[in-house]
Design a protein around this motif. Structure first.
Motif, PDB file in Angstrom:
ATOM      1  N   ARG A   1      -0.882  -1.579  -5.413  1.00  0.00           N
ATOM      2  CA  ARG A   1      -1.266  -0.779  -4.283  1.00  0.00           C
ATOM      3  C   ARG A   1      -2.874  -1.075  -3.689  1.00  0.00           C
ATOM      4  NH1 ARG A   1       1.791   4.843  -4.297  1.00  0.00           N
ATOM      5  NH2 ARG A   1       1.329   4.685  -2.217  1.00  0.00           N
ATOM      6  N   LEU A   2      -3.444  -1.282  -4.561  1.00  0.00           N
ATOM      7  CA  LEU A   2      -5.099  -1.365  -3.960  1.00  0.00           C
ATOM      8  C   LEU A   2      -5.181  -2.646  -3.477  1.00  0.00           C
ATOM      9  CD1 LEU A   2      -8.093  -0.630  -4.533  1.00  0.00           C
ATOM     10  CD2 LEU A   2      -7.842  -1.970  -6.429  1.00  0.00           C
TER      11      LEU A   2
ATOM     12  N   ALA B   1       5.541  -2.207  -4.745  1.00  0.00           N
ATOM     13  CA  ALA B   1       4.406  -2.379  -6.023  1.00  0.00           C
ATOM     14  C   ALA B   1       5.373  -2.439  -7.426  1.00  0.00           C
ATOM     15  CB  ALA B   1       3.556  -1.324  -5.725  1.00  0.00           C
ATOM     16  N   ASP B   2       6.331  -1.390  -7.358  1.00  0.00           N
ATOM     17  CA  ASP B   2       6.993  -0.944  -8.653  1.00  0.00           C
ATOM     18  C   ASP B   2       7.694  -2.370  -8.955  1.00  0.00           C
ATOM     19  OD1 ASP B   2       6.036   1.462  -8.608  1.00  0.00           O
ATOM     20  OD2 ASP B   2       8.016   2.222  -7.472  1.00  0.00           O
TER      21      ASP B   2
ATOM     22  N   GLY C   1      -0.931  -1.392 -13.566  1.00  0.00           N
ATOM     23  CA  GLY C   1       0.295  -1.079 -13.105  1.00  0.00           C
ATOM     24  C   GLY C   1       0.349  -1.060 -11.738  1.00  0.00           C
ATOM     25  N   ALA C   2       1.346  -0.374 -11.056  1.00  0.00           N
ATOM     26  CA  ALA C   2       1.513  -0.109  -9.677  1.00  0.00           C
ATOM     27  C   ALA C   2       0.210   0.132  -8.980  1.00  0.00           C
ATOM     28  CB  ALA C   2       2.778   0.909  -9.448  1.00  0.00           C
ATOM     29  N   TRP C   3      -0.656   0.770  -9.667  1.00  0.00           N
ATOM     30  CA  TRP C   3      -1.948   1.011  -8.844  1.00  0.00           C
ATOM     31  C   TRP C   3      -2.708  -0.148  -8.318  1.00  0.00           C
ATOM     32  CZ3 TRP C   3      -6.503  -0.879 -10.706  1.00  0.00           C
ATOM     33  CH2 TRP C   3      -6.582  -1.353 -11.891  1.00  0.00           C
ATOM     34  N   PHE C   4      -2.727  -1.346  -9.025  1.00  0.00           N
ATOM     35  CA  PHE C   4      -3.286  -2.425  -9.016  1.00  0.00           C
ATOM     36  C   PHE C   4      -2.732  -3.124  -7.582  1.00  0.00           C
ATOM     37  CE2 PHE C   4      -3.477  -7.179  -9.376  1.00  0.00           C
ATOM     38  CZ  PHE C   4      -4.811  -7.324  -9.247  1.00  0.00           C
TER      39      PHE C   4
ATOM     40  N   ASN D   1       3.995   1.339  -0.546  1.00  0.00           N
ATOM     41  CA  ASN D   1       5.268   1.038  -1.666  1.00  0.00           C
ATOM     42  C   ASN D   1       6.624   1.309  -1.051  1.00  0.00           C
ATOM     43  OD1 ASN D   1       6.072   0.428  -4.226  1.00  0.00           O
ATOM     44  ND2 ASN D   1       6.091   2.586  -5.036  1.00  0.00           N
TER      45      ASN D   1
ATOM     46  N   LEU E   1       0.755  -1.162  -0.066  1.00  0.00           N
ATOM     47  CA  LEU E   1       0.048   0.161  -0.024  1.00  0.00           C
ATOM     48  C   LEU E   1       0.847   1.231  -0.123  1.00  0.00           C
ATOM     49  CD1 LEU E   1      -2.933   1.280   0.240  1.00  0.00           C
ATOM     50  CD2 LEU E   1      -2.436   1.217   2.797  1.00  0.00           C
TER      51      LEU E   1
END
Length: 86
Positions: A62-63, A27-28, A57-60, A22, A20
């Motif tokens: 992090r979610l 996440a990256d 992307g990284a948003w997935f 990072n 969450l």
């Protein structure tokens, strides 16, 4: 059983927080790893559609980490309740 739930809840909280927020680029790194796996799979199966980077992307990640981070303390609490009741 309760101790296992508690430990699993604590581990999920740490893992979720790592993705969450990072921490250390978790996440990256997951995005890079996912795209590398897609490239290798494309080379093995000759499916050229897999050579394009994933839309997630990284948003997935992090979610996903956020959801795990929110619900893991509930699992840890349930483990505490089970271990104290039984």
């Amino acid at each position: 059983m309760g101790v296992a739930l508690f430990v699993l809840g604590l581990a999920g909280t740490v893992w979720g927080a790592m993705f969450l927020f990072n921490v250390r680029g978790a996440a990256d790194k997951a995005v890079v790893r996912r795209n590398a796996v897609r490239t290798v799979t494309a080379a093995r199966t000759l499916d050229m559609g897999l050579t394009q980077p994933s839309r997630f992307g990284a948003w997935f990640f992090r979610l996903t980490g956020g959801v795990v981070f929110l619900f893991s303390p509930v699992l840890a609490l349930a483990g505490l309740v089970v271990s104290t009741r039984g």
